[in-house]
Design a protein around this motif. Structure first.
Motif, PDB file in Angstrom:
ATOM      1  N   HIS A   1      32.580  -5.326  30.458  1.00 52.62           N
ATOM      2  CA  HIS A   1      32.949  -4.935  29.091  1.00 52.62           C
ATOM      3  C   HIS A   1      33.918  -3.758  29.113  1.00 52.62           C
ATOM      4  CE1 HIS A   1      29.399  -2.492  30.114  1.00 52.62           C
ATOM      5  NE2 HIS A   1      29.885  -1.565  29.300  1.00 52.62           N
ATOM      6  N   PHE A   2      34.475  -3.445  27.943  1.00 61.00           N
ATOM      7  CA  PHE A   2      35.487  -2.398  27.841  1.00 61.00           C
ATOM      8  C   PHE A   2      35.474  -1.817  26.435  1.00 61.00           C
ATOM      9  CE2 PHE A   2      37.383  -6.358  26.515  1.00 61.00           C
ATOM     10  CZ  PHE A   2      38.028  -6.019  25.330  1.00 61.00           C
ATOM     11  N   GLN A   3      36.115  -0.656  26.283  1.00 60.19           N
ATOM     12  CA  GLN A   3      36.369  -0.045  24.976  1.00 60.19           C
ATOM     13  C   GLN A   3      37.777   0.532  24.992  1.00 60.19           C
ATOM     14  OE1 GLN A   3      33.540   2.027  26.557  1.00 60.19           O
ATOM     15  NE2 GLN A   3      32.006   0.468  26.125  1.00 60.19           N
ATOM     16  N   TYR A   4      38.443   0.482  23.826  1.00 61.05           N
ATOM     17  CA  TYR A   4      39.831   0.954  23.734  1.00 61.05           C
ATOM     18  C   TYR A   4      40.064   1.570  22.361  1.00 61.05           C
ATOM     19  CZ  TYR A   4      44.924   0.533  23.032  1.00 61.05           C
ATOM     20  OH  TYR A   4      46.241   0.781  22.731  1.00 61.05           O
ATOM     21  N   ASN A   5      40.677   2.753  22.348  1.00 62.03           N
ATOM     22  CA  ASN A   5      41.056   3.403  21.097  1.00 62.03           C
ATOM     23  C   ASN A   5      42.532   3.132  20.835  1.00 62.03           C
ATOM     24  OD1 ASN A   5      41.600   4.995  18.901  1.00 62.03           O
ATOM     25  ND2 ASN A   5      41.289   6.941  19.934  1.00 62.03           N
TER      26      ASN A   5
ATOM     27  N   GLY B   1      36.268   7.657  14.309  1.00 60.58           N
ATOM     28  CA  GLY B   1      37.437   6.919  14.736  1.00 60.58           C
ATOM     29  C   GLY B   1      37.211   5.424  14.713  1.00 60.58           C
ATOM     30  N   SER B   2      38.011   4.709  15.492  1.00 59.44           N
ATOM     31  CA  SER B   2      37.874   3.254  15.601  1.00 59.44           C
ATOM     32  C   SER B   2      38.020   2.860  17.064  1.00 59.44           C
ATOM     33  CB  SER B   2      38.930   2.531  14.755  1.00 59.44           C
ATOM     34  OG  SER B   2      40.232   2.812  15.220  1.00 59.44           O
ATOM     35  N   LEU B   3      37.400   1.762  17.438  1.00 66.01           N
ATOM     36  CA  LEU B   3      37.468   1.260  18.813  1.00 66.01           C
ATOM     37  C   LEU B   3      37.591  -0.250  18.812  1.00 66.01           C
ATOM     38  CD1 LEU B   3      34.672   3.142  20.831  1.00 66.01           C
ATOM     39  CD2 LEU B   3      37.144   3.476  21.026  1.00 66.01           C
ATOM     40  N   GLN B   4      38.393  -0.766  19.732  1.00 66.43           N
ATOM     41  CA  GLN B   4      38.360  -2.185  20.057  1.00 66.43           C
ATOM     42  C   GLN B   4      37.430  -2.332  21.254  1.00 66.43           C
ATOM     43  OE1 GLN B   4      42.318  -3.700  20.685  1.00 66.43           O
ATOM     44  NE2 GLN B   4      42.956  -3.287  18.586  1.00 66.43           N
ATOM     45  N   VAL B   5      36.445  -3.202  21.129  1.00 64.31           N
ATOM     46  CA  VAL B   5      35.466  -3.374  22.210  1.00 64.31           C
ATOM     47  C   VAL B   5      35.332  -4.854  22.530  1.00 64.31           C
ATOM     48  CG1 VAL B   5      34.171  -1.314  21.502  1.00 64.31           C
ATOM     49  CG2 VAL B   5      33.486  -3.554  20.625  1.00 64.31           C
ATOM     50  N   GLY B   6      34.801  -5.134  23.696  1.00 60.13           N
ATOM     51  CA  GLY B   6      34.570  -6.526  24.045  1.00 60.13           C
ATOM     52  C   GLY B   6      33.820  -6.669  25.345  1.00 60.13           C
ATOM     53  N   PHE B   7      33.261  -7.867  25.552  1.00 57.61           N
ATOM     54  CA  PHE B   7      32.630  -8.204  26.826  1.00 57.61           C
ATOM     55  C   PHE B   7      32.891  -9.669  27.132  1.00 57.61           C
ATOM     56  CE2 PHE B   7      29.190  -9.152  23.821  1.00 57.61           C
ATOM     57  CZ  PHE B   7      28.696 -10.365  24.293  1.00 57.61           C
ATOM     58  N   VAL B   8      32.732 -10.032  28.401  1.00 58.06           N
ATOM     59  CA  VAL B   8      32.924 -11.403  28.861  1.00 58.06           C
ATOM     60  C   VAL B   8      31.594 -11.904  29.391  1.00 58.06           C
ATOM     61  CG1 VAL B   8      34.170 -12.892  30.464  1.00 58.06           C
ATOM     62  CG2 VAL B   8      35.314 -10.891  29.474  1.00 58.06           C
TER      63      VAL B   8
ATOM     64  N   PHE C   1      34.109 -11.916  23.945  1.00 58.90           N
ATOM     65  CA  PHE C   1      33.625 -11.531  22.622  1.00 58.90           C
ATOM     66  C   PHE C   1      34.213 -10.160  22.293  1.00 58.90           C
ATOM     67  CE2 PHE C   1      30.558 -14.399  24.418  1.00 58.90           C
ATOM     68  CZ  PHE C   1      30.149 -15.193  23.359  1.00 58.90           C
ATOM     69  N   THR C   2      34.980 -10.066  21.207  1.00 55.66           N
ATOM     70  CA  THR C   2      35.618  -8.800  20.855  1.00 55.66           C
ATOM     71  C   THR C   2      35.308  -8.417  19.411  1.00 55.66           C
ATOM     72  OG1 THR C   2      37.664  -9.867  20.138  1.00 55.66           O
ATOM     73  CG2 THR C   2      37.527  -9.187  22.446  1.00 55.66           C
TER      74      THR C   2
ATOM     75  N   ASN D   1      38.301   2.859  28.113  1.00 58.59           N
ATOM     76  CA  ASN D   1      37.262   2.867  29.129  1.00 58.59           C
ATOM     77  C   ASN D   1      37.428   1.535  29.843  1.00 58.59           C
ATOM     78  OD1 ASN D   1      35.015   3.254  30.708  1.00 58.59           O
ATOM     79  ND2 ASN D   1      33.541   3.240  29.028  1.00 58.59           N
ATOM     80  N   PRO D   2      38.008   1.517  31.062  1.00 62.87           N
ATOM     81  CA  PRO D   2      38.406   0.261  31.702  1.00 62.87           C
ATOM     82  C   PRO D   2      37.237  -0.689  31.909  1.00 62.87           C
ATOM     83  CG  PRO D   2      39.293   2.155  32.879  1.00 62.87           C
ATOM     84  CD  PRO D   2      38.301   2.693  31.895  1.00 62.87           C
TER      85      PRO D   2
END
Length: 205
Positions: free
Chosen positions: A142-146, A110-117, A124-125, A93-94
Motif C-alpha cells: 500500500h501507499f499514501q500520497y499528498n 489535508g488530503s491524501l491519495q491512498v491505495g493498496f493492491v 483499490f484507491t 509514503n512509498p
C-alpha cells in the motif's frame, strides 16, 4: 494407515492456518517488564515521543514518528501501536507492507491519495479528506500520497501489533544488494536502469 496420514495432514493444515492468522502472541501477565528495569511506575506506561509534534513546523520531507514496542517498551504484549505520518506538499509514503498487522489510517488534516493492491493484483484507491479513515489489510502492498501543491497533510495510523514491521519495496529491492542482473530480468529492463534507480535511493552526502 491412509486415514491416519489424512488425519495428520488435516491437523498440520489447521496448525499452519492458525499460525498464519496469529498476530502478537497472547501474554499470561498484565504486562511485560524489560529485564533491565527494576522499578515500574507510571513513567513506564507513558510515551512522550510525540511531544515534538506540538507547535512544530511541517518537516521538509515525508516523516514518520512511531510509537511501537521499539520506542515504547510498555507496548510489548499489548498488540497495539501508533504512527504519526507527516506529508509535506507533493510527498509520498512509498509502496510498503506491514507483515504483522493491518493499518487503520485516520486523516487529521489535508488530503491524501491512498491505495493498496490485493493478492489478485487488483488496485483499490481512494482520495481522503480530513476526518476520513482507510484500512490497509495486513501484509498487502500500500501507499499514501499528498498531491496538494500548497498544503501539508497529517495522519495517524493504528496497528494491531506492538511491532507491525515495515517492508519498504524500493529499499528492499534496490538497497539490499540484490544482484542487478536479477533485478533487470525481474523488471524486464537493463542493469543501467537498475543502477539509476539505486542511485536515486542512495543517501545524500
Amino acid at each position: 494407515m491412509a486415514s491416519q496420514k489424512l488425519f495428520f495432514l488435516l491437523l498440520s493444515s489447521l496448525a499452519i492456518v492458525q499460525m498464519a492468522l496469529a498476530g502478537d502472541p497472547d501474554i499470561i501477565s498484565d504486562f511485560i517488564v524489560p529485564s533491565n528495569l527494576s522499578i515500574v511506575d507510571g513513567n513506564f506506561f507513558t510515551f512522550t515521543g510525540m511531544r515534538a509534534l506540538i507547535g512544530a513546523a511541517p518537516p521538509p520531507a515525508f516523516k514518520v514518528l512511531k510509537a511501537s514496542m521499539v520506542e515504547f517498551p510498555a507496548l510489548n504484549g499489548q498488540s497495539v501501536s501508533y504512527a504519526i505520518l507527516q506529508f509535506p506538499s507533493g510527498t509520498t509514503n512509498p509502496p510498503h507492507t506491514h507483515p504483522r498487522s493491518a493499518e487503520l489510517l485516520f486523516l487529521i488534516d489535508g488530503s491524501l491519495q491512498v491505495g493498496f493492491v490485493d493478492t489478485t493484483n487488483k488496485l483499490f484507491t481512494q482520495t481522503l479528506q480530513a476526518g476520513d479513515m482507510f484500512i490497509f489489510p495486513k501484509g498487502l502492498v500500500h501507499f499514501q500520497y499528498n498531491p496538494d501543491a500548497q498544503n501539508p497533510a497529517l495522519a495517524v495510523s493504528a496497528f494491531g501489533s506492538a511491532n507491525a514491521g515495515t517492508v519498504s519495496l524500493p529499499n528492499t529491492l534496490f538497497t539490499t544488494g540484490i544482484d542487478d542482473t536479477i533485478l533487470a530480468k525481474a523488471f524486464k529492463t537493463d542493469a543501467a536502469t537498475i543502477e539509476a534507480l539505486k542511485a536515486g535511493l542512495a543517501p545524500k552526502p
